[in-house]
Write a protein that holds these residues in place. Sequence first.
Motif, PDB file in Angstrom:
ATOM      1  N   ALA A  87       0.056  -2.084 -17.905  1.00 37.89           N
ATOM      2  CA  ALA A  87       0.217  -1.883 -16.465  1.00 37.89           C
ATOM      3  C   ALA A  87      -0.757  -2.775 -15.689  1.00 37.89           C
ATOM      4  O   ALA A  87      -1.613  -3.447 -16.276  1.00 37.89           O
ATOM      5  CB  ALA A  87       0.012  -0.417 -16.098  1.00 37.89           C
ATOM      6  N   HIS A  88      -0.608  -2.728 -14.359  1.00 34.46           N
ATOM      7  CA  HIS A  88      -1.441  -3.547 -13.484  1.00 34.46           C
ATOM      8  C   HIS A  88      -2.877  -3.055 -13.382  1.00 34.46           C
ATOM      9  O   HIS A  88      -3.743  -3.758 -12.887  1.00 34.46           O
ATOM     10  CB  HIS A  88      -0.830  -3.548 -12.075  1.00 34.46           C
ATOM     11  CG  HIS A  88      -0.886  -2.199 -11.420  1.00 34.46           C
ATOM     12  ND1 HIS A  88      -0.133  -1.126 -11.860  1.00 34.46           N
ATOM     13  CD2 HIS A  88      -1.632  -1.723 -10.386  1.00 34.46           C
ATOM     14  CE1 HIS A  88      -0.411  -0.063 -11.110  1.00 34.46           C
ATOM     15  NE2 HIS A  88      -1.309  -0.399 -10.211  1.00 34.46           N
ATOM     16  N   LYS A  89      -3.166  -1.841 -13.835  1.00 32.75           N
ATOM     17  CA  LYS A  89      -4.475  -1.228 -13.560  1.00 32.75           C
ATOM     18  C   LYS A  89      -5.655  -2.035 -14.085  1.00 32.75           C
ATOM     19  O   LYS A  89      -6.730  -2.029 -13.502  1.00 32.75           O
ATOM     20  CB  LYS A  89      -4.507   0.190 -14.128  1.00 32.75           C
ATOM     21  CG  LYS A  89      -3.640   1.148 -13.305  1.00 32.75           C
ATOM     22  CD  LYS A  89      -4.003   2.595 -13.592  1.00 32.75           C
ATOM     23  CE  LYS A  89      -3.386   3.519 -12.570  1.00 32.75           C
ATOM     24  NZ  LYS A  89      -1.911   3.658 -12.731  1.00 32.75           N
ATOM     25  N   SER A 192      -7.382   3.104  -7.557  1.00 34.50           N
ATOM     26  CA  SER A 192      -6.309   2.660  -6.669  1.00 34.50           C
ATOM     27  C   SER A 192      -6.910   2.228  -5.329  1.00 34.50           C
ATOM     28  O   SER A 192      -8.113   2.359  -5.116  1.00 34.50           O
ATOM     29  CB  SER A 192      -5.267   3.760  -6.470  1.00 34.50           C
ATOM     30  OG  SER A 192      -4.140   3.230  -5.781  1.00 34.50           O
ATOM     31  N   CYS A 232       6.511   0.307  -6.009  1.00 31.72           N
ATOM     32  CA  CYS A 232       6.317   1.752  -5.887  1.00 31.72           C
ATOM     33  C   CYS A 232       4.926   2.013  -5.297  1.00 31.72           C
ATOM     34  O   CYS A 232       4.019   1.187  -5.419  1.00 31.72           O
ATOM     35  CB  CYS A 232       6.465   2.446  -7.237  1.00 31.72           C
ATOM     36  SG  CYS A 232       5.212   2.010  -8.459  1.00 31.72           S
ATOM     37  N   VAL A 233       4.779   3.169  -4.653  1.00 30.61           N
ATOM     38  CA  VAL A 233       3.511   3.511  -4.007  1.00 30.61           C
ATOM     39  C   VAL A 233       3.017   4.881  -4.466  1.00 30.61           C
ATOM     40  O   VAL A 233       3.645   5.907  -4.200  1.00 30.61           O
ATOM     41  CB  VAL A 233       3.658   3.525  -2.464  1.00 30.61           C
ATOM     42  CG1 VAL A 233       2.337   3.915  -1.805  1.00 30.61           C
ATOM     43  CG2 VAL A 233       4.120   2.170  -1.954  1.00 30.61           C
ATOM     44  N   GLY A 234       1.918   4.880  -5.194  1.00 30.24           N
ATOM     45  CA  GLY A 234       1.207   6.119  -5.512  1.00 30.24           C
ATOM     46  C   GLY A 234       0.006   6.124  -4.581  1.00 30.24           C
ATOM     47  O   GLY A 234       0.056   6.568  -3.442  1.00 30.24           O
ATOM     48  N   GLY A 236      -1.174   3.135  -3.989  1.00 34.86           N
ATOM     49  CA  GLY A 236      -0.765   1.927  -3.283  1.00 34.86           C
ATOM     50  C   GLY A 236      -1.358   0.623  -3.793  1.00 34.86           C
ATOM     51  O   GLY A 236      -1.245  -0.400  -3.129  1.00 34.86           O
ATOM     52  N   SER A 237      -1.969   0.613  -4.999  1.00 28.94           N
ATOM     53  CA  SER A 237      -2.647  -0.620  -5.424  1.00 28.94           C
ATOM     54  C   SER A 237      -1.698  -1.701  -5.930  1.00 28.94           C
ATOM     55  O   SER A 237      -1.884  -2.872  -5.611  1.00 28.94           O
ATOM     56  CB  SER A 237      -3.727  -0.318  -6.470  1.00 28.94           C
ATOM     57  OG  SER A 237      -3.178   0.064  -7.713  1.00 28.94           O
ATOM     58  N   ASN A 238      -0.670  -1.326  -6.708  1.00 29.07           N
ATOM     59  CA  ASN A 238       0.220  -2.404  -7.164  1.00 29.07           C
ATOM     60  C   ASN A 238       1.025  -2.937  -5.992  1.00 29.07           C
ATOM     61  O   ASN A 238       1.307  -4.140  -5.907  1.00 29.07           O
ATOM     62  CB  ASN A 238       1.089  -1.956  -8.355  1.00 29.07           C
ATOM     63  CG  ASN A 238       2.381  -1.263  -7.969  1.00 29.07           C
ATOM     64  OD1 ASN A 238       3.400  -1.907  -7.715  1.00 29.07           O
ATOM     65  ND2 ASN A 238       2.372   0.071  -7.902  1.00 29.07           N
ATOM     66  N   GLY A 305       1.814   9.100 -12.321  1.00 30.85           N
ATOM     67  CA  GLY A 305       1.026   8.100 -11.593  1.00 30.85           C
ATOM     68  C   GLY A 305       1.318   8.056 -10.102  1.00 30.85           C
ATOM     69  O   GLY A 305       0.642   7.355  -9.365  1.00 30.85           O
ATOM     70  N   ALA A 350       8.055   1.676 -16.699  1.00 38.16           N
ATOM     71  CA  ALA A 350       7.346   2.925 -16.409  1.00 38.16           C
ATOM     72  C   ALA A 350       8.160   3.725 -15.398  1.00 38.16           C
ATOM     73  O   ALA A 350       8.872   3.151 -14.571  1.00 38.16           O
ATOM     74  CB  ALA A 350       5.963   2.616 -15.829  1.00 38.16           C
ATOM     75  N   GLU A 352       7.038   5.229 -12.890  1.00 40.30           N
ATOM     76  CA  GLU A 352       6.525   4.852 -11.569  1.00 40.30           C
ATOM     77  C   GLU A 352       7.316   3.644 -11.049  1.00 40.30           C
ATOM     78  O   GLU A 352       7.919   3.688  -9.976  1.00 40.30           O
ATOM     79  CB  GLU A 352       5.025   4.483 -11.656  1.00 40.30           C
ATOM     80  CG  GLU A 352       4.082   5.652 -11.904  1.00 40.30           C
ATOM     81  CD  GLU A 352       3.937   5.990 -13.384  1.00 40.30           C
ATOM     82  OE1 GLU A 352       4.643   5.375 -14.213  1.00 40.30           O
ATOM     83  OE2 GLU A 352       3.127   6.884 -13.703  1.00 40.30           O
ATOM     84  N   SER A 378       5.384  -2.480 -12.261  1.00 39.18           N
ATOM     85  CA  SER A 378       3.951  -2.195 -12.396  1.00 39.18           C
ATOM     86  C   SER A 378       3.526  -1.803 -13.807  1.00 39.18           C
ATOM     87  O   SER A 378       2.375  -1.996 -14.187  1.00 39.18           O
ATOM     88  CB  SER A 378       3.545  -1.102 -11.409  1.00 39.18           C
ATOM     89  OG  SER A 378       4.353   0.047 -11.567  1.00 39.18           O
ATOM     90  N   GLY A 379       4.458  -1.258 -14.610  1.00 35.45           N
ATOM     91  CA  GLY A 379       4.047  -0.868 -15.959  1.00 35.45           C
ATOM     92  C   GLY A 379       5.222  -0.678 -16.899  1.00 35.45           C
ATOM     93  O   GLY A 379       6.374  -0.614 -16.474  1.00 35.45           O
TER      94      GLY A 379
HETATM   95  C1  LIG Z   1      -1.039   4.210 -11.787  1.00 37.63           C
HETATM   96  C2  LIG Z   1       0.282   3.557 -11.736  1.00 37.63           C
HETATM   97  C3  LIG Z   1       1.009   3.423 -10.525  1.00 37.63           C
HETATM   98  C4  LIG Z   1       0.549   4.017  -9.218  1.00 37.63           C
HETATM   99  O1  LIG Z   1      -0.629   3.486  -8.700  1.00 37.63           O
HETATM  100  P1  LIG Z   1      -0.681   2.492  -7.481  1.00 37.63           P
HETATM  101  O2  LIG Z   1      -2.115   2.464  -7.123  1.00 37.63           O
HETATM  102  O3  LIG Z   1       0.183   3.033  -6.388  1.00 37.63           O
HETATM  103  O4  LIG Z   1      -0.185   1.174  -7.946  1.00 37.63           O
HETATM  104  C5  LIG Z   1       2.212   2.758 -10.544  1.00 37.63           C
HETATM  105  N1  LIG Z   1       2.716   2.254 -11.698  1.00 37.63           N
HETATM  106  C6  LIG Z   1       2.071   2.373 -12.861  1.00 37.63           C
HETATM  107  C7  LIG Z   1       2.688   1.808 -14.084  1.00 37.63           C
HETATM  108  C8  LIG Z   1       0.838   3.023 -12.927  1.00 37.63           C
HETATM  109  O5  LIG Z   1       0.191   3.132 -14.098  1.00 37.63           O
END
Ligand SMILES: *Cc1c(COP(=O)(O)O)cnc(C)c1O
Length: 404
Positions: A87-89, A192, A232-234, A236-238, A305, A350, A352, A378-379
């Motif tokens: 994932a992007h994390k 995030s 997608c927005v959890g 909001g980082s990706n 997520g 993913a 998410e 994102s993942g």
């Molecule tokens: C953690 C996660 C997210 C949600 O986090 P954001 O900060 O919104 O990007 C989205 N996709 C994946 C695969 C994640 O692991």
Amino acid sequence: MTSITAEGFFGEYGGQFVPEPLKPILNTLAEAFEKYRNDPEFIREYEYYVKHFSGRETPLYLCKNLTETLGGAKIYLKREDLNHLGAHKVNNTIGQILLAKRMGKKKIIAETGAGQHGVATAATAALMGMECTVYMGAVDVERQKLNVFRMEMMGTKVVAAQSGQRTLKEAVDEALGAWIQDAEDTFYLLGSAVGPHPYPLMVREFQSIVGREAKQQILEAEGRLPDCCIACVGGGSNAIGLFSEFIEDKDVALIGVEPSGRGLKYGEHAATLCLGEPGVMHGFNSYMLKDEKGEPAEVYSISAGLDYPSVGPEHSMLKDLGRAEYVYASDKEAVDAFFQLSQMEGIIPALESSHALAHAVRIAPDMDKDAIIVVNLSGRGDKDVAQIEEMVAKGEFELPRMNG
Ligand SMILES: *Cc1c(COP(=O)(O)O)cnc(C)c1O
């Protein structure tokens, strides 16, 4: 158009709504970030690790089969699923841990809900030889046993927060407490684009590599910018990582997709920007979902997520400015998109990311054939396979067969 102040306000959102003892600690961090963010040596080190540790750059991939089937816009995926840890994390954990080293810190602390940020933090801490403690609600420790063990295998200590509801909020409280106790040696690594200043700015900076690469890649592939970017927005980082590079390009539509879960009733979703209202929680001002007492609401999504009752402050500003649009996709739509990508392209996304895909699938058929959509994948979905399998076994979802 984006007014970001030195105090970390994105318009009226963001800021530092924290107890007094935390302010000097956050300000020292903000100063260090300002000092190093444009430092060529620091950037070189960041670029070295995202390349050799995480495998960047990630491809921009044209989904030929999906595009043909939908019969409209071309759908490209930014393959953040191909990063180390899936994932992007890790883009963010590498950046923050390098900053921690520059600041002379010896210990890393973090909090995690679903465990993915904890795993990325544990891996990067192992890489850099830092002592690492991750706080998790006791309930989450029970639910995410495998991620707890992953962290432990990489040498991280996992602390189960036993107070209150024993979930993410209590883990945040305990982690912040530990930080105030030992701020001299400790770096708090946030996962995030949320929290008090400077975290939203810092996380955006370390995730903006996604947008920079995507822009260059789409120019190489198509000779022009995309019509729209979807993420997608959890927290909001990706999404902000992809959007940041396109904000000044007015003709590129930016669309964030939130989870509407099982429905739009209280407690059934986590569609913060779509259904929430401004307020302060976890140290910053942003859109949030509240209960009747004004406290953070209970939230739900099929994807662990995405179930966060607030959102990164920059997204709140972009929404109010009308520069970005925020929509939602349900559990069902996400799972449909999950199967669709798996069967048509051989890529298991993913859950998410499947929310972003679901919106692309929704709008692509009505767009011109030469229109271009970039979706941030994102993942990868390996982490979700067991959950999907169980839902299929229970008859909650049917495994479709699209390939005939
Ligand atoms: C953690 C996660 C997210 C949600 O986090 P954001 O900060 O919104 O990007 C989205 N996709 C994946 C695969 C994640 O692991």
